[in-house]
Enzyme design. Structure first.
Site, PDB file in Angstrom:
ATOM      1  N   TYR A 164       0.853  -1.211   0.000  1.00  0.00           N
ATOM      2  CA  TYR A 164       0.000   0.000   0.000  1.00  0.00           C
ATOM      3  C   TYR A 164       0.882   1.252   0.000  1.00  0.00           C
ATOM      4  CZ  TYR A 164      -4.391   2.541   0.623  1.00  0.00           C
ATOM      5  OH  TYR A 164      -5.484   3.363   0.446  1.00  0.00           O
ATOM      6  N   LYS A 171      -3.203   8.520   2.712  1.00  0.00           N
ATOM      7  CA  LYS A 171      -4.411   8.355   3.539  1.00  0.00           C
ATOM      8  C   LYS A 171      -4.206   8.967   4.927  1.00  0.00           C
ATOM      9  CE  LYS A 171      -7.234   6.165   0.693  1.00  0.00           C
ATOM     10  NZ  LYS A 171      -8.295   6.933   0.003  1.00  0.00           N
TER      11      LYS A 171
HETATM   12  P1  NAD Z   1     -13.015   2.930  -7.729  1.00  0.00           P
HETATM   13  O1  NAD Z   1     -11.926   2.600  -8.682  1.00  0.00           O
HETATM   14  O2  NAD Z   1     -14.371   2.499  -8.053  1.00  0.00           O
HETATM   15  O3  NAD Z   1     -13.005   4.494  -7.397  1.00  0.00           O
HETATM   16  C1  NAD Z   1     -11.850   5.286  -7.439  1.00  0.00           C
HETATM   17  C2  NAD Z   1     -12.228   6.548  -8.161  1.00  0.00           C
HETATM   18  O4  NAD Z   1     -11.168   7.501  -8.137  1.00  0.00           O
HETATM   19  C3  NAD Z   1     -12.593   6.301  -9.635  1.00  0.00           C
HETATM   20  O5  NAD Z   1     -13.905   6.728  -9.873  1.00  0.00           O
HETATM   21  C4  NAD Z   1     -11.587   7.170 -10.383  1.00  0.00           C
HETATM   22  O6  NAD Z   1     -12.130   7.733 -11.561  1.00  0.00           O
HETATM   23  C5  NAD Z   1     -11.297   8.227  -9.345  1.00  0.00           C
HETATM   24  N1  NAD Z   1     -10.082   8.994  -9.634  1.00  0.00           N
HETATM   25  C6  NAD Z   1      -8.791   8.571  -9.630  1.00  0.00           C
HETATM   26  N2  NAD Z   1      -7.964   9.571 -10.015  1.00  0.00           N
HETATM   27  C7  NAD Z   1      -8.757  10.653 -10.253  1.00  0.00           C
HETATM   28  C8  NAD Z   1      -8.521  11.981 -10.700  1.00  0.00           C
HETATM   29  N3  NAD Z   1      -7.272  12.423 -10.990  1.00  0.00           N
HETATM   30  N4  NAD Z   1      -9.576  12.830 -10.822  1.00  0.00           N
HETATM   31  C9  NAD Z   1     -10.834  12.402 -10.559  1.00  0.00           C
HETATM   32  N5  NAD Z   1     -11.126  11.151 -10.152  1.00  0.00           N
HETATM   33  C10 NAD Z   1     -10.100  10.289 -10.005  1.00  0.00           C
HETATM   34  O7  NAD Z   1     -12.526   2.255  -6.339  1.00  0.00           O
HETATM   35  P2  NAD Z   1     -13.090   2.394  -4.842  1.00  0.00           P
HETATM   36  O8  NAD Z   1     -12.489   1.256  -4.125  1.00  0.00           O
HETATM   37  O9  NAD Z   1     -14.530   2.589  -4.842  1.00  0.00           O
HETATM   38  O10 NAD Z   1     -12.343   3.717  -4.318  1.00  0.00           O
HETATM   39  C11 NAD Z   1     -13.025   4.826  -3.757  1.00  0.00           C
HETATM   40  C12 NAD Z   1     -12.309   5.308  -2.497  1.00  0.00           C
HETATM   41  O11 NAD Z   1     -12.422   4.295  -1.500  1.00  0.00           O
HETATM   42  C13 NAD Z   1     -10.832   5.582  -2.672  1.00  0.00           C
HETATM   43  O12 NAD Z   1     -10.487   6.752  -1.948  1.00  0.00           O
HETATM   44  C14 NAD Z   1     -10.182   4.380  -2.022  1.00  0.00           C
HETATM   45  O13 NAD Z   1      -8.902   4.679  -1.523  1.00  0.00           O
HETATM   46  C15 NAD Z   1     -11.162   4.138  -0.906  1.00  0.00           C
HETATM   47  N6  NAD Z   1     -11.094   2.821  -0.280  1.00  0.00           N
HETATM   48  C16 NAD Z   1     -11.198   1.694  -1.050  1.00  0.00           C
HETATM   49  C17 NAD Z   1     -11.126   0.441  -0.435  1.00  0.00           C
HETATM   50  C18 NAD Z   1     -11.199  -0.836  -1.244  1.00  0.00           C
HETATM   51  O14 NAD Z   1     -10.725  -1.876  -0.771  1.00  0.00           O
HETATM   52  N7  NAD Z   1     -11.788  -0.829  -2.420  1.00  0.00           N
HETATM   53  C19 NAD Z   1     -10.971   0.345   0.968  1.00  0.00           C
HETATM   54  C20 NAD Z   1     -10.890   1.539   1.713  1.00  0.00           C
HETATM   55  C21 NAD Z   1     -10.947   2.760   1.075  1.00  0.00           C
HETATM   56  O1  0WE Z   2      -7.116   2.835  -1.664  1.00  0.00           O
HETATM   57  C1  0WE Z   2      -7.086   1.767  -2.212  1.00  0.00           C
HETATM   58  C2  0WE Z   2      -6.568   1.624  -3.619  1.00  0.00           C
HETATM   59  C3  0WE Z   2      -6.272   2.938  -4.271  1.00  0.00           C
HETATM   60  C4  0WE Z   2      -5.475   2.819  -5.534  1.00  0.00           C
HETATM   61  C5  0WE Z   2      -5.555   1.751  -6.419  1.00  0.00           C
HETATM   62  C6  0WE Z   2      -4.793   1.733  -7.572  1.00  0.00           C
HETATM   63  C7  0WE Z   2      -4.789   0.563  -8.518  1.00  0.00           C
HETATM   64  C8  0WE Z   2      -4.361   0.956  -9.921  1.00  0.00           C
HETATM   65  C9  0WE Z   2      -4.616   3.844  -5.834  1.00  0.00           C
HETATM   66  N1  0WE Z   2      -3.854   3.856  -6.958  1.00  0.00           N
HETATM   67  C10 0WE Z   2      -3.947   2.823  -7.817  1.00  0.00           C
HETATM   68  N2  0WE Z   2      -3.157   2.865  -8.943  1.00  0.00           N
HETATM   69  C11 0WE Z   2      -3.277   1.977  -9.954  1.00  0.00           C
HETATM   70  O2  0WE Z   2      -2.500   2.023 -10.930  1.00  0.00           O
HETATM   71  N3  0WE Z   2      -7.500   0.662  -1.511  1.00  0.00           N
HETATM   72  C12 0WE Z   2      -7.801   0.795  -0.107  1.00  0.00           C
HETATM   73  C13 0WE Z   2      -7.580  -0.701  -2.091  1.00  0.00           C
HETATM   74  C14 0WE Z   2      -6.268  -1.365  -1.873  1.00  0.00           C
HETATM   75  O3  0WE Z   2      -5.227  -1.125  -2.695  1.00  0.00           O
HETATM   76  C15 0WE Z   2      -4.134  -1.820  -2.198  1.00  0.00           C
HETATM   77  C16 0WE Z   2      -4.508  -2.495  -1.036  1.00  0.00           C
HETATM   78  C17 0WE Z   2      -5.883  -2.210  -0.821  1.00  0.00           C
HETATM   79  C18 0WE Z   2      -6.734  -2.680   0.317  1.00  0.00           C
HETATM   80  C19 0WE Z   2      -2.832  -1.893  -2.677  1.00  0.00           C
HETATM   81  C20 0WE Z   2      -1.900  -2.666  -1.993  1.00  0.00           C
HETATM   82  C21 0WE Z   2      -2.266  -3.339  -0.843  1.00  0.00           C
HETATM   83  C22 0WE Z   2      -3.578  -3.277  -0.345  1.00  0.00           C
END
Ligand code: NAD
Ligand code: 0WE
Length: 276
Positions: A164, A171
Site C-alpha cells: 500500500y 491516507k
Molecule cells: P473505484 O476505482 O471504483 O473508485 C476510485 C475513483 O477515483 C474512480 O472513480 C476514479 O475515476 C477516481 N479517480 C482517480 N484519479 C482521479 C482523478 N485524478 N480525478 C478524478 N477522479 C479520479 O474504487 P473504490 O475502491 O470505490 O475507491 C473509492 C475510495 O475508496 C478511494 O479513496 C479508495 O482509496 C477508498 N477505499 C477503497 C477500499 C477498497 O478496498 N476498495 C478500501 C478503503 C478505502
Molecule cells: O485505496 C485503495 C486503492 C487505491 C489505488 C488503487 C490503484 C490501482 C491501480 C490507488 N492507486 C492505484 N493505482 C493503480 O494504478 N485501496 C484501499 C484498495 C487497496 O489497494 C491496495 C490495497 C488495498 C486494500 C494496494 C496494496 C495493498 C492493499
C-alpha cells in the site's frame, strides 16, 4: 427511482449533494449514492474522463440525476467548471462525497523506501489527499450551514499494509486533513468525516498483486470473520451525511468487520485459511 436493495426512507429528503468517484457499479461511491438516493437525496456526479462517461451516465440516470460533470481533480479548470455548474443549477448544496485515490502502479509494490519517488509521492498526495481539501473548500462555498462531507480512507494510514506504501502516507494526510477541515467548518455546523473501509473488490482494488491473500487474511482475521460489505460503508455514509450524524465531526469511522480492533486473531479460521 432508487435501487430496490436499499429500503426507502426520507432521511435525506430535501438535501442535494455531489458524488465524486463513481467509476462503475462496483465503486464504493456508487453504493453510497444508491443509499442516499433511496433516502430522498438529489445527486450530482463527477466522472474522471470520457472513457468513464459510458459507465457513469446510466448509473446517474437510474437514480434520477441529470447533473454529470467531467472532473479530473488535478485539473483546476474541470474543478472550477464542476462547482460552477452546481452553483448555477442548484445554488446551494448540502453534502459532498469524496471517493478518489490514485498512486502510480510502480509506487504500489515492493519496498516503500526504495520505490517511492518524489513525483510518485507528490502525485499520490495531490490526487488522494489534497483533492479532498480542494473539493471541500469549493463545496463549502456553496454549502448550506448544517451540511456534511465524507471521504473514504483505509487502515494503511495507521498500520503498514504490504504494497500500500505511498497510498498509506496519502491516507494519513487525508485523515489529518479531515480533522483540520472539521475545525474550520465546525462553526458553520458543517461536519467533515472519513470512513475507513476494509478491502472491497472494486476497480481500485483489482489487480493488486497480493489481492487473494489480502481478502482471505482480512476475512480470517477480522472480528466478524467476513470481508467488508459496501452496504455497510453506504450505511455509515448515510449516518454521517444525514442529521443522524449531528455532533459527529473530525472522525475516522472504521467499517471493516472489526479488523482494526483485533490485536491477535483466534487460532481457528486464520490457521484454516493459511496452513503452515
Ligand atoms: P473505484 O476505482 O471504483 O473508485 C476510485 C475513483 O477515483 C474512480 O472513480 C476514479 O475515476 C477516481 N479517480 C482517480 N484519479 C482521479 C482523478 N485524478 N480525478 C478524478 N477522479 C479520479 O474504487 P473504490 O475502491 O470505490 O475507491 C473509492 C475510495 O475508496 C478511494 O479513496 C479508495 O482509496 C477508498 N477505499 C477503497 C477500499 C477498497 O478496498 N476498495 C478500501 C478503503 C478505502
Ligand atoms: O485505496 C485503495 C486503492 C487505491 C489505488 C488503487 C490503484 C490501482 C491501480 C490507488 N492507486 C492505484 N493505482 C493503480 O494504478 N485501496 C484501499 C484498495 C487497496 O489497494 C491496495 C490495497 C488495498 C486494500 C494496494 C496494496 C495493498 C492493499
Amino acid at each position: 427511482m432508487a435501487d430496490q436493495d436499499f429500503p426507502q426512507g426520507n432521511l435525506m429528503a430535501g438535501k442535494r449533494g455531489l458524488i465524486m468517484g463513481v467509476a462503475n457499479k462496483n465503486s464504493i461511491a456508487w453504493a453510497i449514492a444508491r443509499q442516499l438516493a433511496a433516502q430522498g437525496a438529489e445527486l450530482a456526479f463527477t466522472y474522471q474522463g470520457d472513457a468513464l462517461l459510458r459507465r457513469v451516465k446510466p448509473l446517474a440516470e437510474s437514480v434520477g440525476s441529470d447533473i454529470l460533470c467531467e472532473c479530473d481533480v488535478t485539473n483546476d479548470d474541470t474543478m472550477d467548471a464542476t462547482f460552477a455548474t452546481l452553483k448555477e443549477k442548484w445554488g446551494k448544496i448540502d453534502f459532498l462525497v469524496h471517493a478518489i485515490a490514485f498512486a502510480g502502479k510502480d509506487q504500489l509494490a515492493g519496498s516503500f523506501i526504495d520505490n517511492t519517488t518524489r513525483e510518485g509521492f507528490k502525485s499520490a498526495l495531490d490526487i488522494s489527499a489534497y483533492s479532498f481539501v480542494d473539493a471541500g473548500r469549493r463545496a463549502s462555498e456553496i454549502m448550506n450551514d448544517g451540511g456534511a462531507m465524507v471521504t473514504l480512507t483505509y487502515l494503511g494510514s495507521e498500520r503498514v499494509i504490504p504494497n500500500y506504501n505511498v497510498m498509506g502516507v496519502a491516507k494519513a494526510a487525508l485523515e489529518a486533513s479531515t480533522r483540520y477541515m472539521a475545525a474550520d467548518l465546525g462553526p458553520r455546523q458543517i461536519r467533515v468525516n472519513a470512513i475507513s473501509a476494509g478491502p472491497i473488490k472494486t476497480l481500485a482494488a483489482a489487480g493488486i498483486g497480493s489481492g487473494r491473500h489480502m481478502f482471505r487474511f482480512n476475512k480470517a482475521a477480522s472480528a466478524m470473520q467476513d470481508n467488508t460489505d459496501p452496504m455497510g460503508v453506504a450505511g455509515a455514509a448515510l449516518y454521517l451525511l444525514s442529521d443522524l450524524g449531528l455532533s459527529c465531526t473530525g472522525e475516522t469511522h472504521h467499517v471493516d468487520g472489526g479488523f482494526h480492533a483485533i490485536g491477535m486473531p483466534q487460532e481457528g479460521p486464520l490457521r484454516e485459511s493459511m496452513p503452515d
